[in-house]
Design an enzyme around this catalytic site. Structure first.
Site, short mmCIF file in Angstrom:
data_model
loop_
_atom_site.label_atom_id
_atom_site.label_comp_id
_atom_site.label_asym_id
_atom_site.label_seq_id
_atom_site.Cartn_x
_atom_site.Cartn_y
_atom_site.Cartn_z
CB CYS A 1 -1.01 0.00 1.16
SG CYS A 1 -0.34 0.12 2.81
CB CYS B 1 -0.06 1.59 -4.18
SG CYS B 1 0.21 -0.05 -4.84
CB CYS C 1 1.70 -1.19 -7.46
SG CYS C 1 1.06 -0.82 -5.82
#
Length: 138
Positions: A15, A89, A93
């Site tokens: 996250c 995210c 990511c």
């Protein structure tokens, strides 16, 4: 029969701040898989500390995450993991072909009190239980 460390499935929870959702998920997976899964967590922009409300919510279910610290997401962590679970995210990511990706849409516990974090914790537990059932043969 216990798995050797080399053939355990590995899961990375990501996250943004690695302070709430990913920390709770990693702690649940560690506890519920009883060591059968290698567990990592990281954040694209790690916070200074784990969310105190997440620490309190996990303590209520008997899991202590007070010693955990937010970690920065590295390419190595993604490459070393079989399953990458992202939690809000978005584009930060990294994506690598051949990895199993899951995006868990969960409310962000940042800035919330423990009352707001409990339902997030319980939903994370439910999803981690499902993940354990898929990764660890009974």
């Amino acid at each position: 029969m216990s798995a050797s460390p080399n053939d355990r499935p590995s899961v990375l929870f990501v996250c943004v701040h690695n302070a709430g959702r990913s920390q709770m998920a990693a702690a649940f997976l560690t506890a519920l898989s009883d060591g059968a899964v290698e567990v990592r967590s990281a954040g694209s922009e790690p916070a200074d500390q784990v969310n105190p409300a997440a620490v309190q919510a996990m303590a209520e279910v008997g899991i202590d995450i007070t010693a955990e610290r937010p970690k920065v997401l590295t390419t190595e962590a993604v490459v070393a993991s079989d399953v990458v679970v992202t939690m809000g995210c978005g584009d930060t990511c990294p994506f690598y072909p051949g990895k199993r990706y899951e995006d868990w849409v969960l409310d962000d516990p940042a800035g919330q009190g423990v009352e707001a974090v409990r339902p997030i914790r319980d939903e994370i537990r439910r999803r981690v239980e499902q993940l354990v059932a898929e990764l660890v043969p009974a």
